[in-house]
Design an enzyme around this catalytic site. Structure first.
Site, short mmCIF file in Angstrom:
data_model
loop_
_atom_site.label_atom_id
_atom_site.label_comp_id
_atom_site.label_asym_id
_atom_site.label_seq_id
_atom_site.Cartn_x
_atom_site.Cartn_y
_atom_site.Cartn_z
N ASP A 205 1.91 -4.11 -20.29
CA ASP A 205 2.99 -5.04 -19.94
C ASP A 205 2.83 -5.60 -18.53
O ASP A 205 3.38 -6.64 -18.21
CB ASP A 205 4.35 -4.32 -20.02
CG ASP A 205 4.89 -4.22 -21.45
OD1 ASP A 205 4.42 -5.00 -22.31
OD2 ASP A 205 5.77 -3.39 -21.70
N HIS B 143 0.85 -1.19 0.00
CA HIS B 143 0.00 0.00 0.00
C HIS B 143 0.89 1.23 0.00
O HIS B 143 1.86 1.30 0.75
CB HIS B 143 -0.90 0.00 1.24
CG HIS B 143 -1.69 1.25 1.40
ND1 HIS B 143 -2.41 1.83 0.38
CD2 HIS B 143 -1.88 2.06 2.48
CE1 HIS B 143 -3.00 2.93 0.82
NE2 HIS B 143 -2.70 3.10 2.08
N HIS C 144 -8.69 7.28 -1.22
CA HIS C 144 -7.59 6.79 -0.40
C HIS C 144 -6.33 6.66 -1.25
O HIS C 144 -5.57 7.61 -1.37
CB HIS C 144 -8.04 5.48 0.25
CG HIS C 144 -7.11 4.96 1.29
ND1 HIS C 144 -7.51 4.12 2.30
CD2 HIS C 144 -5.80 5.13 1.48
CE1 HIS C 144 -6.47 3.84 3.07
NE2 HIS C 144 -5.42 4.44 2.59
#
Lengths: 233, 233, 233, 233
Positions: D120, D95, D171
């Site tokens: 890719d 994260h 977020h």
């Protein structure tokens, strides 16, 4: 001769990294021997940090077969080969995913010649190719990427040393030059030109430059009447 | 005296690189002797990494002829000379292709005075010249670049030390000052002002600043009532 | 005690430079003694590279007079003093010209709370003050800059430790905290929040965040029910 | 085994910092043991500069309880646990608050697949979850953050190793992979893809890419017919 070309291509690949136009293994530089029989290119997917000159791969220009080297050549090898075969003046080819140039590629737009920074290196707009067709992608993707570049350059009647770069739609930039080092320099300037054009268009969507300014700056640095730099260089 | 001016101009050129306003050889700084007889300027197209103080080129202000030095002077030499000849307060001149400033040049727009960062260094908008006409480009490009800068400064009745920078349409910024080092500082701030103005205009196309805030910040740092910094400095 | 505060303020000023929120001498950090009698602040216009802890200037909070130090204090000293006098919880104040925050200041727009990065540090929008009026600028510019900050915080009924930053119209950001180091951290995050908000607004001019997400993230890190980080820290 | 996983997770956290996708303590990487009994994750709010491999925290996958380690685990621990529990192919989760990705999160928009750089690594758009509802935030914020990620992946019928990243509304991004290091690489590429998509959309709001180009690039690097890189790697 091959050893010195390997060293030259290796150094040109490192320069891509130093100039911040690649991250990870997202770029490749090649060069070609004087007799145009062999191309030397970066191996595929090898980290720049670990790469040595001897890791460069030698490929036969005509057949595309690996002539020397323990690694697979760059996955974009076929694209480089097509460019060398069609344009005998090219001695170095570069592919990157530099971010401003990719943004133009994704937008499907040419990088317009809007100022003298651009004009010092590129004699006119840096064109954007058409997208590959489905059958072209499926049949021979990398070779056909080379073919759409050639098609675009020929349709626009460009000299690839006078406009030494192009962007492939939805993909990214290719640049070239009369040496691997010069091709890298052109790739770096192409990215700068894209950065400047991006911001210019946000400030003024109708921005343009007169042809006579383009002529002046380009020919100040190129051709027999050039007067930029030092005679002895 | 010339040795120390060469050193000063050399260091100012290196500072351009350290401040990230040039890549490759895309910038040049000059200075002038106390008696305004000689200008010292960066040589043309020499890599910053290899340059030494002794490579700086000495040019006669009046004739433009090289008086000392083994290299060709910067290709922008004639532009610098015009500025020194017209404005006797200038003691340093800088040209760069810094990217935000070039974007304004390509868009053909002045860098508006929108905040105190700008006002601390530039007493008003940083103007954008008109484009050169075809005959001006063909006749004497670099000299006429100087001439359109002079024309723009005079038409707007500006003091070039109070608004120590300008952008030339389709080209890029020139900055000046009472020393080569100060001219470089002004070139760096001009780029920052352009960066901030660019983003401001995207957030609010009608942004502006009151004249009395401009006055306050400019005169806090300049003129006989300035109170920023240290007396002894 | 003053020696350790000087060291703390000195280190906090260096951190501004390391975090790339200032160039040249464009920023200043102050701190205050436990008894709130003395403020320690960066000297005016001294290069960060040459500054030492002993160059920090001690100013009497009540009178604004220099109590110790050989240099003039920051030209923004009066603004810092007003903030410490009005808000007894502040123990560190920072001013920068960080570029995204300045762009909002020049645009005259608050930095809206649009996501959890912002909410982790700022409990709500980072407001933009009104512009100073002409007589306020002429009478006592730096003091009145402090006064419009106080006016804005009080009108919005904000706790300056809960929304520890503000932008002054046409000028730039001020940030604060319960220590000089924390004030610097808040200045750095304010700049990041501005960067993110700038791009968000270009992608979606109507972007917003629910109050309950703001509440959650802010109180995860602040107040008696906070659970981010380590108990012992 | 746990010692080597701690080292792996520690190195992956440092790599986040080196790749400039986090500042301060704004990011976390976890890994999981072969038997999927234990997750190893960064401690909460510890500066990267001071962190050692032994500071990594071991958490029981089923219960979420700390099994080993002196620190509190990352405050996002519950989100990581939900992802490992639902998707047995994941062996690393990351994260960050990288700025371009957060801008898309704040704008509430997916990062569209517009070019081959994206293709890719990500087989299609990088989706943006819905916002959490008030009761979800209040009840169990971090767990429900994991739940909306799972919900979004399942509704779109995505393979989380084929589209190894997502953005959570208001977020920021989560990325994953078959190892902690690969998850970090995906987080870095997600940020680059966001940067390129942001600029592309400003140049051309209607930009898009054909499905067959996406297919080609993704399968050039993934699956049994992949031919990018070296066999032995």
């Amino acid at each position: 001769m091959l050893e010195s070309l390997k060293e030259e291509v290796f150094q040109a690949n490192l320069e891509l990294k130093r100039q911040n136009v690649v991250i990870y293994t997202w770029g490749n530089v090649s060069g070609i021997t004087e007799d145009r029989k062999y191309m030397v290119i970066k191996p595929s997917g090898i980290a720049y940090e670990k790469m040595k000159a001897e890791d460069m791969v030698v490929v036969e220009l005509e057949t595309g077969k690996v002539a020397d080297g323990k690694w697979n050549p760059s996955s974009d090898t076929e694209t480089h080969l097509v460019l060398y075969r069609h344009f005998p003046t090219l001695r170095g080819v570069v592919h990157t995913h530099s971010t401003y140039a990719v943004s133009f590629a994704q937008a499907g737009k040419a990088i317009k010649a809007l100022g003298t920074t651009h004009a010092d290196y590129f004699y006119g707009d840096i064109p954007c190719t058409r997208a590959l067709r489905e059958e072209e992608v499926k049949e021979a993707y990398e070779r056909n990427t080379g073919n759409v570049i050639v098609e675009c350059i020929e349709e626009l009647k460009l000299d690839p040393l006078a406009v030494p770069g192009i962007i492939v739609k939805n993909h990214g930039p290719f640049a070239y030059g009369n040496s691997p080092a010069k091709a890298v320099e052109n790739a770096v300037v192409l990215e700068k030109a894209a950065e400047m054009a991006f911001r210019t268009l946000l400030l003024n969507p109708n921005a343009s430059m007169e042809q006579y300014i383009l002529d002046k700056h380009y020919f100040r640095k190129h051709g027999k009447n050039a007067y930029y730099g030092q005679k002895s260089q």
